[in-house]
Design a protein around this motif. Structure first.
Motif, PDB file in Angstrom:
ATOM      1  N   VAL A  17      99.652  -9.174  87.729  1.00 57.43           N
ATOM      2  CA  VAL A  17      98.658 -10.039  88.342  1.00 57.43           C
ATOM      3  C   VAL A  17      97.478  -9.209  88.821  1.00 57.43           C
ATOM      4  O   VAL A  17      97.659  -8.162  89.450  1.00 57.43           O
ATOM      5  CB  VAL A  17      99.283 -10.799  89.535  1.00 57.43           C
ATOM      6  N   GLY A  18      96.267  -9.672  88.511  1.00 57.84           N
ATOM      7  CA  GLY A  18      95.048  -9.078  89.042  1.00 57.84           C
ATOM      8  C   GLY A  18      94.554  -9.913  90.208  1.00 57.84           C
ATOM      9  O   GLY A  18      94.587 -11.138  90.153  1.00 57.84           O
ATOM     10  N   GLY A 101      99.553 -10.647  82.212  1.00 60.33           N
ATOM     11  CA  GLY A 101     100.572 -10.728  81.179  1.00 60.33           C
ATOM     12  C   GLY A 101     101.955 -10.842  81.777  1.00 60.33           C
ATOM     13  O   GLY A 101     102.152 -10.670  82.978  1.00 60.33           O
ATOM     14  N   VAL A 102     102.919 -11.157  80.917  1.00 54.32           N
ATOM     15  CA  VAL A 102     104.316 -11.319  81.314  1.00 54.32           C
ATOM     16  C   VAL A 102     105.162 -10.417  80.448  1.00 54.32           C
ATOM     17  O   VAL A 102     104.925 -10.297  79.246  1.00 54.32           O
ATOM     18  CB  VAL A 102     104.772 -12.790  81.149  1.00 54.32           C
ATOM     19  N   ARG A 107     108.764  -1.643  83.660  1.00 53.74           N
ATOM     20  CA  ARG A 107     108.088  -0.528  82.997  1.00 53.74           C
ATOM     21  C   ARG A 107     107.111  -1.002  81.924  1.00 53.74           C
ATOM     22  O   ARG A 107     105.972  -0.552  81.844  1.00 53.74           O
ATOM     23  CB  ARG A 107     109.128   0.401  82.401  1.00 53.74           C
ATOM     24  N   ALA A 108     107.558  -1.924  81.096  1.00 59.69           N
ATOM     25  CA  ALA A 108     106.675  -2.460  80.057  1.00 59.69           C
ATOM     26  C   ALA A 108     105.504  -3.208  80.679  1.00 59.69           C
ATOM     27  O   ALA A 108     104.377  -3.143  80.174  1.00 59.69           O
ATOM     28  CB  ALA A 108     107.455  -3.371  79.124  1.00 59.69           C
ATOM     29  N   TYR A 113     100.055  -3.939  80.888  1.00 58.32           N
ATOM     30  CA  TYR A 113      99.080  -4.772  81.575  1.00 58.32           C
ATOM     31  C   TYR A 113      98.443  -4.143  82.810  1.00 58.32           C
ATOM     32  O   TYR A 113      97.403  -4.587  83.258  1.00 58.32           O
ATOM     33  CB  TYR A 113      99.721  -6.098  81.987  1.00 58.32           C
ATOM     34  N   MET A 114      99.050  -3.123  83.364  1.00 58.03           N
ATOM     35  CA  MET A 114      98.523  -2.540  84.589  1.00 58.03           C
ATOM     36  C   MET A 114      97.745  -1.253  84.337  1.00 58.03           C
ATOM     37  O   MET A 114      97.268  -0.628  85.259  1.00 58.03           O
ATOM     38  CB  MET A 114      99.651  -2.266  85.591  1.00 58.03           C
ATOM     39  N   GLY A 115      97.653  -0.824  83.093  1.00 56.04           N
ATOM     40  CA  GLY A 115      96.897   0.369  82.777  1.00 56.04           C
ATOM     41  C   GLY A 115      97.611   1.653  83.116  1.00 56.04           C
ATOM     42  O   GLY A 115      97.031   2.719  83.094  1.00 56.04           O
TER      43      GLY A 115
END
Length: 158
Positions: A17-18, A101-102, A107-108, A113-115
């Motif tokens: 989540v951003g 993303g989900v 870890r994935a 998605y978190m850079g």
């Protein structure tokens, strides 16, 4: 107490989540988690909120920007997204929350998605060409430092 067998354990999905707000907003982890729970309770009720089991795993927020990883039960991702969409204020500060993303593992979720990148290679002292050298081992490759440059090798070569 024994662990549950694998087929009886709950299955989770992890939402990246951003978070966006005003630069002067100060939103801490506990307040954000509490607002998530209130939003879930208001949108889907007590039973629905317990079924989603929305939990904040990691959180960072500074200067109006932040990110978080949330855990939800596998079949409840759509309702978790709806709860996030209904969240518009945290501790009096307006917030915009976007699901990046989900994923099926933390870890994935971090990597995609978190850079955040996977862990770097590990350094080891190895014997290569009858001399002790430093090798960088990671992700199915081995790079051995020679006098001139690096030499590609396999784990069987060292």
């Amino acid at each position: 107490m024994k662990h549950l067998p694998k087929h009886l354990r709950p299955r989770w999905r992890y939402l990246a989540v951003g978070i966006e707000s005003w630069p002067d907003a100060d939103i801490d982890r506990g307040t954000f988690q509490r607002q998530l729970w209130y939003a879930a309770q208001n949108l889907v009720g007590d039973v629905g909120s317990a079924a989603i089991d929305l939990t904040l795993l990691s959180y960072s927020f500074a200067d109006g920007w932040g990110s978080a990883i949330l855990r939800a039960r596998r079949g409840e991702v759509d309702r978790a997204r709806a709860v996030l969409a209904s969240l518009n204020r945290v501790d009096g500060a307006e917030v915009g929350v976007r699901v990046r993303g989900v994923s099926g593992t933390v870890r994935a979720c971090e990597e995609k998605y978190m850079g955040r990148r996977p862990e770097g290679p590990e350094k080891r002292d190895v014997v290569f060409r009858n001399a002790e050298r430093t090798a960088h081992v990671g992700h199915s490759r081995v790079d051995v430092a020679t006098d001139e440059a690096f030499a590609g090798a396999t784990t069987l070569d060292i």
